[in-house]
Design an enzyme around this catalytic site. Structure first.
Site, short mmCIF file in Angstrom:
data_model
loop_
_atom_site.label_atom_id
_atom_site.label_comp_id
_atom_site.label_asym_id
_atom_site.label_seq_id
_atom_site.Cartn_x
_atom_site.Cartn_y
_atom_site.Cartn_z
N GLU A 223 -79.10 29.65 -8.74
CA GLU A 223 -79.52 28.48 -8.08
C GLU A 223 -80.56 28.87 -7.43
O GLU A 223 -80.57 29.43 -6.16
CB GLU A 223 -78.34 27.81 -7.32
N ASN A 264 -78.72 21.82 -8.08
CA ASN A 264 -77.45 21.03 -7.92
C ASN A 264 -77.66 19.84 -7.89
O ASN A 264 -78.82 19.33 -7.01
CB ASN A 264 -76.67 21.80 -6.95
N ASP A 325 -70.95 19.51 -8.59
CA ASP A 325 -69.69 19.78 -7.94
C ASP A 325 -69.91 19.17 -6.37
O ASP A 325 -71.08 19.02 -6.05
CB ASP A 325 -69.53 21.54 -7.64
N GLU A 326 -68.83 18.82 -5.91
CA GLU A 326 -68.64 18.36 -4.64
C GLU A 326 -69.29 17.35 -4.07
O GLU A 326 -70.04 17.20 -3.16
CB GLU A 326 -68.78 19.69 -3.46
N ASP A 470 -72.92 31.44 2.33
CA ASP A 470 -72.34 30.55 3.49
C ASP A 470 -72.75 30.95 4.61
O ASP A 470 -72.97 29.98 5.47
CB ASP A 470 -70.90 30.32 3.20
#
Length: 670
Positions: A223, A264, A325-326, A470
């Site tokens: 990504e 994304n 996602d999410e 993260d």
């Protein structure tokens, strides 16, 4: 393509039959083997992933300076068939040159590459045999007798066979005689890297791809943001230039790796929406969500497909990953009534908000497939609350349990499913894979989060480990690289599907350490200067790197300061800490990058001022990568990956290299 759709695992019984085939007696080596070499020849070669089977011959083969690498020769074919026939030959010939380079790095033998002709004793012969159907798309046969003969039905299989030979040599020049037919159980054996928000260096990616090829891993999900010309408001660090993406694509082709790029959407799209508030999803109170695309707006769909179309002009790939996602992470559809209204207007009164989400994914799928590519998504957006079906030809990567849509349900719906389980995650600065527990428990790609499948599952394509940033400021990329050493080897073994090479993880780790990194790994220069005190001067000026004062937080600058020096000391992960020296005394202040906007803890704002801060061994933003060119060096921050440059006021700032290259400084020892 390497990890294409529709490929199937070869039957285990066929592999077993091939492995048990005993070749005719092999002639003894002309060189009498030592007792150690004889013992080694009698055992199954130590490689990762382990061989599917091995039939030992008699004695060993010694490679020498007179040995050659014999690559496949191009054959005369009718003109109308030439493109299809010559492409694998051309790639195999390029692979022969790569093999020669790797052998030289591994053994010190620089062997010539010749095209075709009659093999001689001691040669390494690369052979393409499209009729060897038992080898499948990536299997190979290795026969070591008077020659080393590697046969593949495809150039992919042939290349993977050369990786086995490199590991078997263990840096020596002796090979045990014998034969194997080695075929992977899963067609997708992958690694994922989220270079989202942050920029990961190109040398790091090349080292990763070299390691992947050494371990027969064949798919790399990335990504990463491509610097856009069509949407200039999306260009803020850490993007990749189009030339860099072309370089990544070329690397992947060289190492027989399929790239799976991602932008994304419709969630986690804030790297692109920061300067596009008109496309951000707005809740019922009027608050905008910078991480969510408003899927009810036609211009939002056009914006996303425009980004992916531009990106795919430089990514060389059969796939596109849209994430998916999410989308409602930390919220729910009820806060956005326009989504439910959109779904009902399009699909009727019984439609649900998730129908709008599925509709968006299906429309992107149609767009991607029109360009001849396959769409991939994460599984967590598929909660089963939709009334319209997700297109069956979308590949799903399963990472977290969804009670209504477990892997078995996705398979029943016709999807290809990859195991991208949360248990295979490496979080930068956070939790790590429990690799030992996975190995000792005999984990396979059939063990998903929340469900373990049994029996043949031809739609389960394989598995991958995934690296996420993260807590980006808590670890350097070199530290991440070290953390990935055993997970890479574990996923290689688990997805190839051969018998484990060691009964316990301790034995597996010992084997991994004996085999080490890919050949040439130690040639990477990361610490070009000895620890010491240096003046960092502009080559054609009396100006030096200094600071505007001695207090913590004082900005660094380039100015005429004859007393400005810096103490450079190597860090354990291969960078430098740069400590200010004043009046011959080393201070407690270090060159640091703390200014400007931060993402995931990383200071990523271009043009932000570099300062001196109180030194701390644990502060990763105080670590700097030095790159030499002639007698000068450039400084790049280990976390931001932005280079030290001077602005018009003479201050030291961090800048992207395509906007303003790092300032060259001449280190003068003091």
């Amino acid at each position: 393509m390497r990890a294409g759709r529709g490929r199937r695992r070869w039957a285990v019984c066929l592999l077993a039959a091939l492995a048990l085939f005993v070749p005719p007696a092999l002639p003894a080596s002309a060189h009498a083997p030592t007792s150690a070499a004889a013992a080694r020849a009698a055992a199954t070669p130590e490689v990762i992933p382990a061989l599917t089977g091995w039939t030992a011959g008699s004695g060993t083969l010694q490679l020498q300076q007179g040995s050659r690498i014999v690559s496949p020769a191009a054959k005369r074919v009718p003109a109308e068939r030439a493109p299809a026939k010559r492409a694998p030959i051309k790639r195999a010939q390029a692979d022969a040159a790569t093999f020669a380079d790797d052998l030289a790095a591994a053994t010190g033998l620089r062997l010539p590459v010749v095209s075709g002709g009659e093999p001689r004793a001691g040669d390494l012969v690369l052979r393409l045999d499209p009729g060897a159907r038992e080898l499948g798309a990536e299997g190979y046969e290795l026969l070591v007798s008077d020659t080393v003969r590697i046969t593949g039905a495809t150039d992919d299989g042939l290349f993977l066979g050369t990786r086995t030979v490199l590991q078997m040599l263990h840096g020596q020049t002796v090979l045990p005689r014998g034969r194997t037919v080695d075929v992977p159980q899963y067609p997708e054996r992958g690694v994922g890297v989220c270079a989202c928000y942050i920029h990961i260096s190109m040398p790091w990616f090349e080292r990763l791809m070299r390691e992947m090829s050494y371990l027969k891993l064949n798919q790399l999900w990335i990504e990463a943001k491509v610097a856009s010309d069509d949407y200039p408001k999306t260009k803020f660090w850490g993007y990749y230039t189009k030339d860099e993406i072309r370089q990544l694509s070329a690397m992947a082709k060289k190492y027989h790796i399929t790239l799976v790029p991602e932008i994304n959407s419709p969630g986690h799209i804030d790297p692109y929406l920061q300067n596009h508030p008109e496309l951000q999803l707005t809740d019922s109170s009027g608050a905008k969500s910078p991480s969510r695309l408003d899927i009810t707006r036609p211009e939002a769909y056009s914006f996303y497909t425009g980004l992916l179309d531009e990106a795919l002009t430089v990514w060389d790939t059969p796939y596109w990953h849209m994430g998916a996602d999410e989308y409602m992470l930390g919220s729910d559809y009820a806060a956005y009534p326009q989504i439910a209204a959109y779904a009902k207007a399009k699909y009727g009164a019984s439609a649900t908000p998730q129908d709008a989400f599925i509709d968006f994914v299906n429309r992107v799928n149609a767009h991607v497939r029109a360009d001849g590519r396959t769409l991939r998504i994460w599984n967590d957006g598929l909660t089963g609350e939709n009334t319209i079906a997700l297109d069956k030809n979308i590949d799903v990567e399963h990472w977290t349990p969804e009670a209504q849509q477990p892997p078995s349900a996705l398979l029943a719906q016709g999807h290809q499913v990859m195991n991208s389980a949360y248990s295979l995650y490496l979080i930068r600065g956070g939790s790590k894979m429990k690799t030992q527990a996975l190995y000792d428990s005999d984990w396979t790609p059939l063990r998903f989060e929340g469900e373990t499948l049994t029996g043949p599952q031809p739609q389960v394509t394989g598995a991958k480990i995934t690296m996420w940033p993260d807590f980006a400021s808590e670890q350097t990329e070199n530290e991440v690289e070290a953390d990935a050493f055993m997970p890479l080897r574990f996923i290689s073994q688990a997805t190839w599907g051969s018998p484990k090479p060691a009964a316990t993880y301790t034995g597996f780790a010992d084997l991994a350490n004996r085999l080490g990194h890919t050949p040439g790994w130690n040639n990477v220069t990361r610490l070009p200067l000895k620890d010491g005190t240096y003046a960092l001067t502009l080559p054609d000026s009396a100006k030096r790197l200094t600071t505007a004062g001695t207090t913590q937080g004082a900005p660094a600058k380039l100015a005429a300061d004859p007393d400005a020096t810096w103490a450079l000391s190597a860090t354990p992960d291969g960078y430098y800490r740069i400590r200010a020296v004043r009046g011959g005394t080393t201070t407690g202040n270090c060159l640091d990058m703390v200014s400007g906007r931060r993402y995931l803890g990383a200071p990523l704002e271009a043009g932000a001022t570099i300062t001196q801060q109180s030194c701390s061994d644990n502060t990763r933003t105080q670590r700097w990568q030095l790159t030499t060119k002639g007698d000068t060096v450039t400084l790049v921050n280990a976390i931001s990956q932005l280079g030290l440059a001077q602005n018009t006021d003479g201050l030291a700032v961090q800048m992207p290299p395509d906007t303003q290259p790092p300032t060259a400084l001449r280190p003068v020892a003091r």
